[in-house]
Structures are given as C-alpha cells and as structure tokens.
Design an enzyme around this catalytic site. Structure first.
Site, mmCIF file in Angstrom:
data_model
loop_
_atom_site.group_PDB
_atom_site.id
_atom_site.type_symbol
_atom_site.label_atom_id
_atom_site.label_comp_id
_atom_site.label_asym_id
_atom_site.label_seq_id
_atom_site.Cartn_x
_atom_site.Cartn_y
_atom_site.Cartn_z
ATOM 1 N N ASP A 174 18.380 -6.290 21.096
ATOM 2 C CA ASP A 174 18.491 -5.254 22.123
ATOM 3 C C ASP A 174 19.641 -5.524 23.090
ATOM 4 O OD1 ASP A 174 16.323 -3.975 21.017
ATOM 5 O OD2 ASP A 174 14.879 -4.808 22.438
ATOM 6 N N PRO B 172 18.960 11.579 27.516
ATOM 7 C CA PRO B 172 18.988 12.327 26.256
ATOM 8 C C PRO B 172 18.909 11.420 25.033
ATOM 9 C CG PRO B 172 20.710 13.108 27.743
ATOM 10 C CD PRO B 172 20.152 11.852 28.347
ATOM 11 N N LYS C 68 16.211 -10.478 28.617
ATOM 12 C CA LYS C 68 15.224 -10.156 27.587
ATOM 13 C C LYS C 68 14.473 -11.461 27.296
ATOM 14 C CE LYS C 68 13.627 -7.364 24.233
ATOM 15 N NZ LYS C 68 13.123 -5.986 24.397
#
EC number: 6.3.3.3
Length: 229
Positions: free
Chosen positions: A48, A197, A35
């Site tokens: 994150d 999902p 990141k």
C-alpha cells in the site's frame, strides 16, 4: 488537523489507501504515512505504501512488518512464524515520526477491530496515541450498517472520530449511494468529510492532488461539499 491521524476502513477494499494518500496530498508541511502491518504481499512486492509514495511524491512512508498471506495481521504473522506488530510498537513508531513531521497518518489493515496481535487492534493504537480516527467507507447498499458499527465501536472506546469519507465514489452512483450521502452522517452522528472518486489511485500526482482538493472537505484541506442526493 491533529498531528497524528489514524485511518481505518469499514472493511477491506473500501479505498482506505487512496483516501490516506489524498489526505497526505493536501496536508501542509512534512507528512509521514505509517503502515504498521502489511499483509498479502511478498518481500519484494509493492504494498500500500508504494501507492501512497507514487501518488504523493515527497511523503515519508514507513512499514513495520509484512506478511505474505492476505489475512488479518495477527493470523498472517502466526502463519508466517514471525512476531506480530503490537499496538504499542505501532504507537511508538507514530510518535517517532511525529517528532519531525507535521502530520503522521497511521493506516490500518482492514477494519478498526482487525487484530494486530492476539490482544490488540487499530483501536488500541488510536487509544495509545490519543489520536482521532478517520473512517473510510463504501458508497452503496450495506454501508450504513458497517459504518454505524465502526463509529459505535469508536464511541464505546471513547475515541474521537475525525469524520467519514467515501473511499470510491462511483462515476454513476445508484439510488442507495446518493441517499447514503445524507444517511451516513445521520446514522453515525459524524460528518461526511469527503467522497473520493473511484479510479483516483491510477492518476498521476498532479492530477491526483487536484482530485483530492475537490474530494475532501475543508476539515481535511480541500473544498468538497456534500452534494444534494
């Protein structure tokens, strides 16, 4: 799968970090997630990469800089009075990780053209690395425009696209979301390679790995196939 894969979103909040973790969970060998710039978190707050490390135990995570304001990295760095992360620095860190990892995932901040510094974006990182870009998008109304703009920007820069993933597929998809399964590859010209999902980021690692296998296509190590709309 490429040795280095750049992961971008069509905007913020589309599930980019969870998709990055899902790709990491399915990848064989040693995996690292980079990141380059984390914004909107304080020095001791989880960013994150904390989510990635929790969902995929054993993955290597590396963050180059963080800035407290929830803004684009260049703006957040300027407001904090700190040097920004340049695309060259991000690319160098990815190459360093690639020297002893089988796959390096470079997760951007927001979208493809969000600026790291005054001149450079995640697209410049991908160009510097010669790496393909995985595009994470939202499922519902408006996503066709955002996704086509992102993939058009990739084409304009001569960058390869590794496909499109829906980052938070709803439990009860509406008509727009269902139609987008067919329309996203049609308007972008790139394959839809998964739909993760919503809520998957709250799962325990074993359950998350199982969901990843059912949510990403064979190109990303899973067994997902586009359902009928």
């Amino acid at each position: 799968m490429s040795r280095i894969l750049v992961v971008t979103g069509t905007g913020t909040g589309v599930g980019k970090t969870v998709v990055t973790a899902a790709v990491a969970a399915l990848a064989p060998g040693r995996v690292a997630v980079l990141k380059p710039a984390q914004t909107g978190v304080g020095p001791d707050e989880p960013g994150d990469l904390a989510d990635v490390a929790r969902l995929v135990p054993g993955v290597t995570v590396r963050e180059l800089a963080r800035y407290p304001d929830p803004l684009a990295p260049a703006t957040a760095a300027r407001r904090a009075g700190r040097p920004p992360v340049t695309p060259a620095q991000a690319a160098a860190a990815a190459r360093e990780l690639a020297a002893d990892h089988d796959l390096v995932l470079v997760e951007g901040a927001g979208g493809l053209l969000v600026r790291f510094d005054d001149d450079g974006t995640l697209a410049d990182v991908a160009a510097e690395l010669g790496a393909p870009v995985l595009v994470v998008t939202a499922p519902g109304l408006g996503t066709l425009n955002h996704t086509e703009l992102t993939t058009a920007a990739l084409r304009a820069r001569g960058l390869a696209c590794a496909g499109v993933v829906v980052g938070a597929w709803p439990r009860e998809p509406d008509l727009a979301a269902r139609c987008n399964l067919a329309d996203l590859p049609a308007v972008t010209g790139f394959p839809l390679v998964g739909a993760v999902p919503e809520g998957s980021g709250t799962l325990e690692p074993d359950a998350f790995a199982a969901v990843a296998r059912h949510s990403l296509s064979c190109e990303l190590g899973g067994g997902w196939q586009t359902p009928e709309a």
